[in-house]
Design a protein around this motif. Structure first.
Motif, PDB file in Angstrom:
ATOM      1  N   SER A 154       0.854  -1.182   0.000  1.00 51.21           N
ATOM      2  CA  SER A 154       0.000   0.000   0.000  1.00 51.21           C
ATOM      3  C   SER A 154       0.889   1.231   0.000  1.00 51.21           C
ATOM      4  O   SER A 154       2.022   1.183   0.472  1.00 51.21           O
ATOM      5  N   PRO A 155       0.378   2.355  -0.525  1.00 52.28           N
ATOM      6  CA  PRO A 155       1.192   3.574  -0.577  1.00 52.28           C
ATOM      7  C   PRO A 155       1.635   4.004   0.825  1.00 52.28           C
ATOM      8  O   PRO A 155       0.876   3.924   1.787  1.00 52.28           O
ATOM      9  N   ASP A 156       2.880   4.422   0.927  1.00 49.94           N
ATOM     10  CA  ASP A 156       3.447   4.889   2.183  1.00 49.94           C
ATOM     11  C   ASP A 156       4.249   6.147   1.867  1.00 49.94           C
ATOM     12  O   ASP A 156       5.381   6.068   1.396  1.00 49.94           O
ATOM     13  N   PRO A 157       3.658   7.324   2.101  1.00 48.09           N
ATOM     14  CA  PRO A 157       4.332   8.578   1.744  1.00 48.09           C
ATOM     15  C   PRO A 157       5.705   8.744   2.396  1.00 48.09           C
ATOM     16  O   PRO A 157       6.609   9.305   1.785  1.00 48.09           O
ATOM     17  N   THR A 158       5.872   8.245   3.614  1.00 48.44           N
ATOM     18  CA  THR A 158       7.167   8.379   4.273  1.00 48.44           C
ATOM     19  C   THR A 158       8.218   7.534   3.571  1.00 48.44           C
ATOM     20  O   THR A 158       9.333   7.995   3.309  1.00 48.44           O
ATOM     21  N   MET A 159       7.876   6.287   3.243  1.00 48.97           N
ATOM     22  CA  MET A 159       8.822   5.431   2.530  1.00 48.97           C
ATOM     23  C   MET A 159       9.128   6.000   1.141  1.00 48.97           C
ATOM     24  O   MET A 159      10.264   5.911   0.664  1.00 48.97           O
ATOM     25  N   GLU A 160       8.118   6.593   0.512  1.00 49.75           N
ATOM     26  CA  GLU A 160       8.349   7.223  -0.789  1.00 49.75           C
ATOM     27  C   GLU A 160       9.304   8.401  -0.651  1.00 49.75           C
ATOM     28  O   GLU A 160      10.219   8.561  -1.468  1.00 49.75           O
ATOM     29  N   ALA A 161       9.145   9.209   0.375  1.00 46.36           N
ATOM     30  CA  ALA A 161      10.038  10.354   0.602  1.00 46.36           C
ATOM     31  C   ALA A 161      11.456   9.874   0.899  1.00 46.36           C
ATOM     32  O   ALA A 161      12.433  10.475   0.424  1.00 46.36           O
ATOM     33  N   ILE A 162      11.577   8.806   1.668  1.00 46.34           N
ATOM     34  CA  ILE A 162      12.898   8.231   1.944  1.00 46.34           C
ATOM     35  C   ILE A 162      13.527   7.776   0.633  1.00 46.34           C
ATOM     36  O   ILE A 162      14.693   8.068   0.353  1.00 46.34           O
ATOM     37  N   GLY A 163      12.757   7.080  -0.177  1.00 43.66           N
ATOM     38  CA  GLY A 163      13.252   6.599  -1.465  1.00 43.66           C
ATOM     39  C   GLY A 163      13.717   7.713  -2.380  1.00 43.66           C
ATOM     40  O   GLY A 163      14.763   7.595  -3.036  1.00 43.66           O
ATOM     41  N   HIS A 164      12.965   8.810  -2.430  1.00 47.66           N
ATOM     42  CA  HIS A 164      13.360   9.947  -3.266  1.00 47.66           C
ATOM     43  C   HIS A 164      14.662  10.561  -2.767  1.00 47.66           C
ATOM     44  O   HIS A 164      15.539  10.913  -3.564  1.00 47.66           O
ATOM     45  N   ALA A 165      14.794  10.707  -1.453  1.00 44.27           N
ATOM     46  CA  ALA A 165      16.024  11.277  -0.891  1.00 44.27           C
ATOM     47  C   ALA A 165      17.214  10.361  -1.156  1.00 44.27           C
ATOM     48  O   ALA A 165      18.303  10.830  -1.500  1.00 44.27           O
ATOM     49  N   VAL A 166      17.017   9.061  -1.013  1.00 47.08           N
ATOM     50  CA  VAL A 166      18.093   8.094  -1.274  1.00 47.08           C
ATOM     51  C   VAL A 166      18.534   8.199  -2.735  1.00 47.08           C
ATOM     52  O   VAL A 166      19.733   8.229  -3.028  1.00 47.08           O
ATOM     53  N   ALA A 167      17.574   8.271  -3.652  1.00 44.85           N
ATOM     54  CA  ALA A 167      17.908   8.388  -5.071  1.00 44.85           C
ATOM     55  C   ALA A 167      18.681   9.680  -5.337  1.00 44.85           C
ATOM     56  O   ALA A 167      19.650   9.679  -6.116  1.00 44.85           O
ATOM     57  N   GLU A 168      18.288  10.751  -4.686  1.00 48.59           N
ATOM     58  CA  GLU A 168      18.998  12.021  -4.844  1.00 48.59           C
ATOM     59  C   GLU A 168      20.440  11.891  -4.350  1.00 48.59           C
ATOM     60  O   GLU A 168      21.380  12.366  -4.983  1.00 48.59           O
ATOM     61  N   GLY A 169      20.612  11.234  -3.204  1.00 47.68           N
ATOM     62  CA  GLY A 169      21.954  11.033  -2.673  1.00 47.68           C
ATOM     63  C   GLY A 169      22.815  10.196  -3.598  1.00 47.68           C
ATOM     64  O   GLY A 169      23.994  10.492  -3.797  1.00 47.68           O
ATOM     65  N   ARG A 170      22.241   9.154  -4.172  1.00 52.67           N
ATOM     66  CA  ARG A 170      22.985   8.288  -5.095  1.00 52.67           C
ATOM     67  C   ARG A 170      23.344   9.007  -6.384  1.00 52.67           C
ATOM     68  O   ARG A 170      24.321   8.660  -7.041  1.00 52.67           O
ATOM     69  N   ALA A 171      22.542  10.016  -6.735  1.00 52.92           N
ATOM     70  CA  ALA A 171      22.800  10.800  -7.945  1.00 52.92           C
ATOM     71  C   ALA A 171      23.812  11.915  -7.698  1.00 52.92           C
ATOM     72  O   ALA A 171      24.114  12.678  -8.612  1.00 52.92           O
ATOM     73  N   GLY A 172      24.326  12.006  -6.478  1.00 49.68           N
ATOM     74  CA  GLY A 172      25.358  13.006  -6.192  1.00 49.68           C
ATOM     75  C   GLY A 172      24.925  14.123  -5.265  1.00 49.68           C
ATOM     76  O   GLY A 172      25.752  14.907  -4.825  1.00 49.68           O
ATOM     77  N   GLY A 173      23.648  14.213  -4.971  1.00 50.01           N
ATOM     78  CA  GLY A 173      23.161  15.270  -4.082  1.00 50.01           C
ATOM     79  C   GLY A 173      23.160  14.831  -2.627  1.00 50.01           C
ATOM     80  O   GLY A 173      22.111  14.858  -1.970  1.00 50.01           O
TER      81      GLY A 173
END
Length: 169
Positions: free
Chosen positions: A7-26
């Motif tokens: 089921s959708p979990d906005p917190t896990m989605e926000a964590i995932g977006h931040a992790v992806a940003e970090g992996r992309a260099g940010g």
């Protein structure tokens, strides 16, 4: 380790977006976002959120002591998690699968800090728990990292692993 959630979990989605940003260099921006989420979740918040966030936040620090603090938080949160909560997030996940990686990261941080007895304790735990890893590329990656860290502990090598997640020192 991740596929479609139950089921959708906005917190896990926000964590995932931040992790992806970090992996992309940010990394700095990703750290700020994850620290903001940590404040919102709180130290007694959902253990799945705390474990996931702390586990990934640790990878955004070059300093082994800072990473260690977050990896300890991740392990503490995993210990508070239930199989039911993990299954609510994703039916294909099992809490047992979290522990090899959590202990691996702790062993690696302790090793980098020169605390080889503590590193040995955690790499032994990671080895003992490795059978719970899936027979897939993720499981193979972790099994290889466990072996590599174990060898580095024996050599008392404090250098950063080339294959370690996060920023290169």
């Amino acid at each position: 380790m991740t596929t479609a959630p139950a089921s959708p979990d906005p917190t896990m989605e926000a964590i995932g977006h931040a992790v992806a940003e970090g992996r992309a260099g940010g990394r700095a921006s990703a750290r700020r976002k994850l620290l903001g989420l940590w404040s919102a979740i709180g130290v007694t918040g959902d253990p799945l959120h705390r474990c996931s966030l702390a586990h990934h936040l640790a990878d955004l620090y070059e300093d082994a002591a800072q990473a260690l603090a977050w990896d300890i938080r991740a392990l503490d949160a995993a210990d508070a998690m239930t199989e039911q909560r993990v299954q609510e997030h994703h039916a294909g996940l099992h809490i047992a699968g979290f522990y090899p990686s959590l202990h691996l990261n702790l062993a690696d941080n302790y090793r980098r800090l020169g605390s080889f007895d503590a590193a040995t304790e955690h790499i032994d735990a990671a080895k003992a728990l490795a059978p719970s890893l899936p027979p897939n590329p993720y499981g193979d990656l972790l099994r290889g990292a466990i072996q590599g860290v174990a060898q580095a502990i024996v050599r008392q090598d404090r250098s950063r692993r080339a294959s370690a997640p996060g920023p290169a020192a």
